[in-house]
Write a protein that holds these residues in place. Structure first.
Motif, PDB file in Angstrom:
ATOM      1  N   GLY A 269       0.780  -1.230   0.000  1.00 18.19           N
ATOM      2  CA  GLY A 269       0.000   0.000   0.000  1.00 18.19           C
ATOM      3  C   GLY A 269       0.808   1.274   0.000  1.00 18.19           C
TER       4      GLY A 269
ATOM      5  N   GLN B 275      -0.332   4.634  -1.570  1.00 20.35           N
ATOM      6  CA  GLN B 275      -0.507   4.152  -2.932  1.00 20.35           C
ATOM      7  C   GLN B 275      -1.851   4.589  -3.533  1.00 20.35           C
ATOM      8  N   LYS B 276      -2.863   4.847  -2.686  1.00 18.39           N
ATOM      9  CA  LYS B 276      -4.176   5.230  -3.190  1.00 18.39           C
ATOM     10  C   LYS B 276      -4.327   6.731  -3.368  1.00 18.39           C
ATOM     11  N   THR B 277      -3.663   7.512  -2.503  1.00 19.94           N
ATOM     12  CA  THR B 277      -3.896   8.961  -2.506  1.00 19.94           C
ATOM     13  C   THR B 277      -2.685   9.791  -2.907  1.00 19.94           C
TER      14      THR B 277
END
Length: 306
Positions: free
Chosen positions: A30, A52-54
């Motif tokens: 992540g 990893q998402k934002t």
């Protein structure tokens, strides 16, 4: 990956400072890990982790103090990270090699060992906290970065199973370390000619020169042979330290000169990870700037510059 649409973008460093990136990021659990290059321009080296998402920055580890503090002079820096971080998923550890201190080649304005330049660093993957460091070249006067990526390996030494890390430095030495502590498993192993002393105003022939030992070239590792395979750059250089007049004050500048008749060759070396001994070594006709790949079929592949 499905559409090519941009999800997020995060600035790692201000390019106006001379900072740049020479690596591919490493993604794990992540997070995305990336470092900064640009020591010769006085950039302060760092490695950072991003969500990893934002794309949100989660932590940053600076490899040297701020310019003008501790050993780093005004306008100085260093400790860049050239190549992708290596992750040990078993211990949640990030390993990176760091670059030279700045000003490069001259040490008069940066006293001491100049931590954490020219070092292998082990960091906690979740927090960025330093677990250990191993400095390959203290108070570097030769541009001897730890540039090539860190390689992980398992090995049995005197009946005991060990986890190790290997890194081939620009100073022409291969380092085989305990992955938990950073201590030497064996003494460092030379893989190119080594003959260096502090640079002078007239110039001193240094071996290896400022482009290797080993630059960016990844090691190959074979669990079958329990050996690492090292690409070497055999190129000596004349390094000079000169005085400049900067606004009425004496300053220092470093220079690298490749002599016209100086041989430009390489080496390819196999070193046993369970003994630290050189198994074999080949002289190569050109400097070895590429990496190597070991196969399960008992072959190891590499290439020269011809």
């Amino acid at each position: 990956a499905r559409t090519g649409e941009k999800i997020w973008s995060s600035e790692v460093a201000d390019p106006a400072t001379g900072a740049f990136q020479s690596m591919a990021p490493t993604a794990y659990d992540g997070k995305v890990y990336v470092g900064v290059s640009g020591s010769e321009d006085g950039v302060r080296g760092k490695i950072a982790a991003y969500d990893q998402k934002t794309g949100k920055e989660l932590w940053t580890f600076y490899t040297v103090p701020k310019a003008g503090t501790k050993w780093v002079p005004k306008g100085g820096g260093g400790g860049m990270i050239y190549m992708p971080p290596t992750i040990d998923t078993a211990t949640n550890t990030v390993y990176v090699g760091t670059g030279n201190p700045a000003p490069v080649l001259v040490g008069a304005k940066r006293p001491g060992k100049n931590l954490y330049t020219d070092s292998i660093l082990a960091l906690d993957a979740d927090t960025g906290k330093l677990k250990w460091y191993h400095q390959e070249q203290a108070h570097d006067l030769w541009d001897y970065d730890a540039e090539s990526p860190v390689t992980l390996f398992n090995v049995e030494i005197e009946g005991r199973r060990r986890r190790g890390v290997a890194e081939a430095g620009k100073n022409g030495l291969l380092f085989l370390l305990d992955a938990k502590t950073g201590k030497n498993l064996f003494p460092s192993v030379p893989f190119v000619k080594r003959d260096h002393s502090p640079p002078t105003k007239k110039g001193t022939l240094e071996c290896p020169g400022a482009v290797g030992g080993s630059q960016y070239s990844p090691l190959a590792y074979s669990p079958e042979t329990q050996a690492v395979y090292v690409s070497g750059v055999e190129l000596c250089m004349v390094l000079k330290v000169e005085y400049e007049n900067n606004n009425g004050e004496k300053d220092f500048a470093g220079d690298r000169v490749v002599l016209k008749d100086e041989p430009k060759t390489g080496t390819f070396t196999a070193v046993a990870t369970n003994t630290g001994e050189v198994l074999w070594k080949h002289a190569m006709p050109t400097p070895m700037d590429g990496g190597a790949t070991a196969s399960a079929g008992g072959l190891v592949f590499t290439g020269d510059q011809q």
